[in-house]
Design a protein around this motif. Sequence first.
Motif, PDB file in Angstrom:
ATOM      1  N   GLU A  42       0.807  -1.219   0.000  1.00 14.10           N
ATOM      2  CA  GLU A  42       0.000   0.000   0.000  1.00 14.10           C
ATOM      3  C   GLU A  42       0.842   1.271   0.000  1.00 14.10           C
ATOM      4  O   GLU A  42       0.297   2.370  -0.168  1.00 14.10           O
ATOM      5  N   PHE A  43       2.151   1.141   0.197  1.00 11.84           N
ATOM      6  CA  PHE A  43       2.987   2.321   0.372  1.00 11.84           C
ATOM      7  C   PHE A  43       4.149   2.316  -0.613  1.00 11.84           C
ATOM      8  O   PHE A  43       4.511   1.269  -1.155  1.00 11.84           O
ATOM      9  N   PRO A  44       4.766   3.486  -0.835  1.00  5.81           N
ATOM     10  CA  PRO A  44       5.910   3.550  -1.764  1.00  5.81           C
ATOM     11  C   PRO A  44       7.050   2.639  -1.319  1.00  5.81           C
ATOM     12  O   PRO A  44       7.217   2.367  -0.126  1.00  5.81           O
ATOM     13  N   THR A  45       7.823   2.189  -2.276  1.00  4.97           N
ATOM     14  CA  THR A  45       8.952   1.303  -1.982  1.00  4.97           C
ATOM     15  C   THR A  45      10.258   2.088  -1.856  1.00  4.97           C
ATOM     16  O   THR A  45      10.351   3.240  -2.295  1.00  4.97           O
ATOM     17  N   ALA A  46      11.245   1.438  -1.274  1.00  3.06           N
ATOM     18  CA  ALA A  46      12.575   2.042  -1.187  1.00  3.06           C
ATOM     19  C   ALA A  46      13.123   2.329  -2.576  1.00  3.06           C
ATOM     20  O   ALA A  46      13.763   3.359  -2.807  1.00  3.06           O
ATOM     21  N   ASP A  47      12.873   1.425  -3.513  1.00  7.19           N
ATOM     22  CA  ASP A  47      13.325   1.635  -4.893  1.00  7.19           C
ATOM     23  C   ASP A  47      12.727   2.910  -5.482  1.00  7.19           C
ATOM     24  O   ASP A  47      13.413   3.680  -6.170  1.00  7.19           O
ATOM     25  N   SER A  48      11.440   3.149  -5.222  1.00  2.00           N
ATOM     26  CA  SER A  48      10.784   4.338  -5.778  1.00  2.00           C
ATOM     27  C   SER A  48      11.304   5.614  -5.136  1.00  2.00           C
ATOM     28  O   SER A  48      11.418   6.644  -5.802  1.00  2.00           O
ATOM     29  N   PHE A  49      11.624   5.563  -3.849  1.00  2.00           N
ATOM     30  CA  PHE A  49      12.208   6.739  -3.196  1.00  2.00           C
ATOM     31  C   PHE A  49      13.546   7.089  -3.837  1.00  2.00           C
ATOM     32  O   PHE A  49      13.829   8.257  -4.109  1.00  2.00           O
ATOM     33  N   ALA A  50      14.389   6.081  -4.056  1.00  2.00           N
ATOM     34  CA  ALA A  50      15.716   6.319  -4.632  1.00  2.00           C
ATOM     35  C   ALA A  50      15.617   6.905  -6.027  1.00  2.00           C
ATOM     36  O   ALA A  50      16.365   7.819  -6.393  1.00  2.00           O
ATOM     37  N   LYS A  51      14.682   6.409  -6.820  1.00  2.00           N
ATOM     38  CA  LYS A  51      14.546   6.870  -8.204  1.00  2.00           C
ATOM     39  C   LYS A  51      13.933   8.268  -8.289  1.00  2.00           C
ATOM     40  O   LYS A  51      14.219   9.014  -9.229  1.00  2.00           O
ATOM     41  N   GLY A  52      13.110   8.636  -7.306  1.00  2.00           N
ATOM     42  CA  GLY A  52      12.388   9.904  -7.396  1.00  2.00           C
ATOM     43  C   GLY A  52      12.981  11.062  -6.634  1.00  2.00           C
ATOM     44  O   GLY A  52      12.403  12.157  -6.618  1.00  2.00           O
ATOM     45  N   LEU A  53      14.155  10.882  -6.022  1.00  2.00           N
ATOM     46  CA  LEU A  53      14.731  11.941  -5.183  1.00  2.00           C
ATOM     47  C   LEU A  53      14.948  13.247  -5.940  1.00  2.00           C
ATOM     48  O   LEU A  53      14.652  14.329  -5.427  1.00  2.00           O
ATOM     49  N   SER A  54      15.471  13.159  -7.153  1.00  2.00           N
ATOM     50  CA  SER A  54      15.833  14.369  -7.891  1.00  2.00           C
ATOM     51  C   SER A  54      14.616  15.191  -8.312  1.00  2.00           C
ATOM     52  O   SER A  54      14.746  16.364  -8.647  1.00  2.00           O
ATOM     53  N   ASP A  55      13.434  14.599  -8.265  1.00  2.00           N
ATOM     54  CA  ASP A  55      12.221  15.316  -8.666  1.00  2.00           C
ATOM     55  C   ASP A  55      11.537  16.022  -7.508  1.00  2.00           C
ATOM     56  O   ASP A  55      10.523  16.682  -7.691  1.00  2.00           O
ATOM     57  N   ILE A  56      12.103  15.874  -6.305  1.00  2.00           N
ATOM     58  CA  ILE A  56      11.463  16.422  -5.107  1.00  2.00           C
ATOM     59  C   ILE A  56      11.904  17.856  -4.868  1.00  2.00           C
ATOM     60  O   ILE A  56      13.071  18.201  -5.025  1.00  2.00           O
ATOM     61  N   ASN A 113      20.002  11.442   6.266  1.00  2.00           N
ATOM     62  CA  ASN A 113      20.860  11.871   5.158  1.00  2.00           C
ATOM     63  C   ASN A 113      20.207  11.618   3.808  1.00  2.00           C
ATOM     64  O   ASN A 113      19.466  10.649   3.622  1.00  2.00           O
ATOM     65  N   HIS A 114      20.536  12.470   2.852  1.00  2.00           N
ATOM     66  CA  HIS A 114      20.109  12.277   1.466  1.00  2.00           C
ATOM     67  C   HIS A 114      20.603  10.924   0.957  1.00  2.00           C
ATOM     68  O   HIS A 114      19.873  10.189   0.276  1.00  2.00           O
ATOM     69  N   HIS A 115      21.840  10.558   1.287  1.00  2.00           N
ATOM     70  CA  HIS A 115      22.397   9.316   0.737  1.00  2.00           C
ATOM     71  C   HIS A 115      21.711   8.068   1.266  1.00  2.00           C
ATOM     72  O   HIS A 115      21.809   6.994   0.671  1.00  2.00           O
ATOM     73  N   VAL A 116      21.002   8.165   2.407  1.00  2.00           N
ATOM     74  CA  VAL A 116      20.246   7.020   2.922  1.00  2.00           C
ATOM     75  C   VAL A 116      19.138   6.639   1.942  1.00  2.00           C
ATOM     76  O   VAL A 116      18.916   5.457   1.652  1.00  2.00           O
ATOM     77  N   PHE A 117      18.445   7.640   1.402  1.00  2.00           N
ATOM     78  CA  PHE A 117      17.401   7.375   0.408  1.00  2.00           C
ATOM     79  C   PHE A 117      18.006   7.101  -0.965  1.00  2.00           C
ATOM     80  O   PHE A 117      17.488   6.289  -1.729  1.00  2.00           O
ATOM     81  N   GLU A 118      19.095   7.777  -1.271  1.00  2.00           N
ATOM     82  CA  GLU A 118      19.746   7.600  -2.565  1.00  2.00           C
ATOM     83  C   GLU A 118      20.208   6.157  -2.767  1.00  2.00           C
ATOM     84  O   GLU A 118      20.164   5.623  -3.888  1.00  2.00           O
ATOM     85  N   LYS A 119      20.621   5.501  -1.690  1.00  2.00           N
ATOM     86  CA  LYS A 119      21.114   4.129  -1.761  1.00  2.00           C
ATOM     87  C   LYS A 119      20.067   3.102  -1.348  1.00  2.00           C
ATOM     88  O   LYS A 119      20.368   1.898  -1.291  1.00  2.00           O
ATOM     89  N   ALA A 120      18.843   3.544  -1.061  1.00  2.00           N
ATOM     90  CA  ALA A 120      17.801   2.636  -0.580  1.00  2.00           C
ATOM     91  C   ALA A 120      17.405   1.625  -1.654  1.00  2.00           C
ATOM     92  O   ALA A 120      17.316   1.954  -2.832  1.00  2.00           O
ATOM     93  N   LYS A 121      17.153   0.381  -1.233  1.00  2.00           N
ATOM     94  CA  LYS A 121      16.725  -0.672  -2.151  1.00  2.00           C
ATOM     95  C   LYS A 121      15.671  -1.532  -1.463  1.00  2.00           C
ATOM     96  O   LYS A 121      15.689  -1.705  -0.249  1.00  2.00           O
ATOM     97  N   GLY A 122      14.758  -2.070  -2.273  1.00  2.00           N
ATOM     98  CA  GLY A 122      13.793  -3.011  -1.730  1.00  2.00           C
ATOM     99  C   GLY A 122      12.373  -2.503  -1.742  1.00  2.00           C
ATOM    100  O   GLY A 122      12.012  -1.602  -2.503  1.00  2.00           O
ATOM    101  N   ALA A 123      11.564  -3.085  -0.871  1.00  2.00           N
ATOM    102  CA  ALA A 123      10.133  -2.774  -0.809  1.00  2.00           C
ATOM    103  C   ALA A 123       9.875  -1.684   0.235  1.00  2.00           C
ATOM    104  O   ALA A 123      10.521  -0.645   0.212  1.00  2.00           O
ATOM    105  N   ALA A 124       8.941  -1.934   1.134  1.00  2.00           N
ATOM    106  CA  ALA A 124       8.540  -0.917   2.113  1.00  2.00           C
ATOM    107  C   ALA A 124       9.735  -0.405   2.910  1.00  2.00           C
ATOM    108  O   ALA A 124      10.663  -1.146   3.227  1.00  2.00           O
ATOM    109  N   MET A 125       9.677   0.883   3.239  1.00  2.00           N
ATOM    110  CA  MET A 125      10.745   1.532   3.995  1.00  2.00           C
ATOM    111  C   MET A 125      10.121   2.156   5.238  1.00  2.00           C
ATOM    112  O   MET A 125       9.048   2.784   5.163  1.00  2.00           O
TER     113      MET A 125
END
Length: 286
Positions: A42-56, A113-125
């Motif tokens: 039901e919630f965004p994944t770690a993968d989606s957070f990492a991919k979408g950081l630059s658009d925030i 940190n920004h890099h925590v999300f930048e390097k995030a991988k997987g499903a729910a965070m």
Amino acid sequence: MKTALLFLLGLGAAFAEPVVINDPALIANFQRKLGKIADKEEFPTADSFAKGLSDISRSIELPSTAADSSPEDPAESVFLISSVYKCGKCDKWHIGGVATAWALTTDGLMVTNHHVFEKAKGAAMGVCDREGNVHIITEVVAQNQENDVAIFKVKAGDLKPLALGTPAAIGSRVHVISHPHKRFFMHTFGDVSRYFRRPGKDDRKASTVMSITADYAKGSSGGPVLDTDGRVVGMVSSTQSIYYESDNGQPKGPLQMVVKNCVPVSAILQTLEAPAREADKAEAQR
């Protein structure tokens, strides 16, 4: 009987039992609860957070729910942050790398940190507090790559936030709460050793960095750096190892020193400096 005797002697407060952390139990609890949330999808994944950081959007306005003072025990405001993933060899959820985050407002805004999300991988965070309560991350609301700051939202409404302080002077005492290599809620102490200008790289602008002597290691990324009043004066970001030059042809000689580099509170405030505030300043100057 022992407790009653201590209070009769007026020593009850002085001999209060310390909080004891059970590292394996805490991480197992985090993995189990976050895995159940991931099952619902039901919630965004770690993968989606990492991919979408630059658009925030880079900045937000500091909400009114931010604290004026920190809790008596600042560890109540500090969290583990991680994601879960499946290895492909079994049907179980596994916890990913664990970093550190802290509460900024009562209603769910947190900082790491920004890099925590930048390097995030997987499903729910999500995040997990000292008591084992788990909150799902729903959104990254602001980020600043060059200063290594990310502000995000969790589904929670009763957090105990840390107050933001003023820039710490060189030589002033500081205190870090973080999770070095899954040693959760470790407190270390030291001083501010210097501020320096880090040159820009690629698309990143130059930034100001605060170095401290309080110890930390991997897993500490995002940990708050606190002054003697418990206010945030910085945030753990990275380390730099200094080696003695090798005389035997080896690439590195003996380790001499590990420099601890942190995000200064001014950079956190910069990420909280909404565009609307810039307009207000321009209007005030007319």
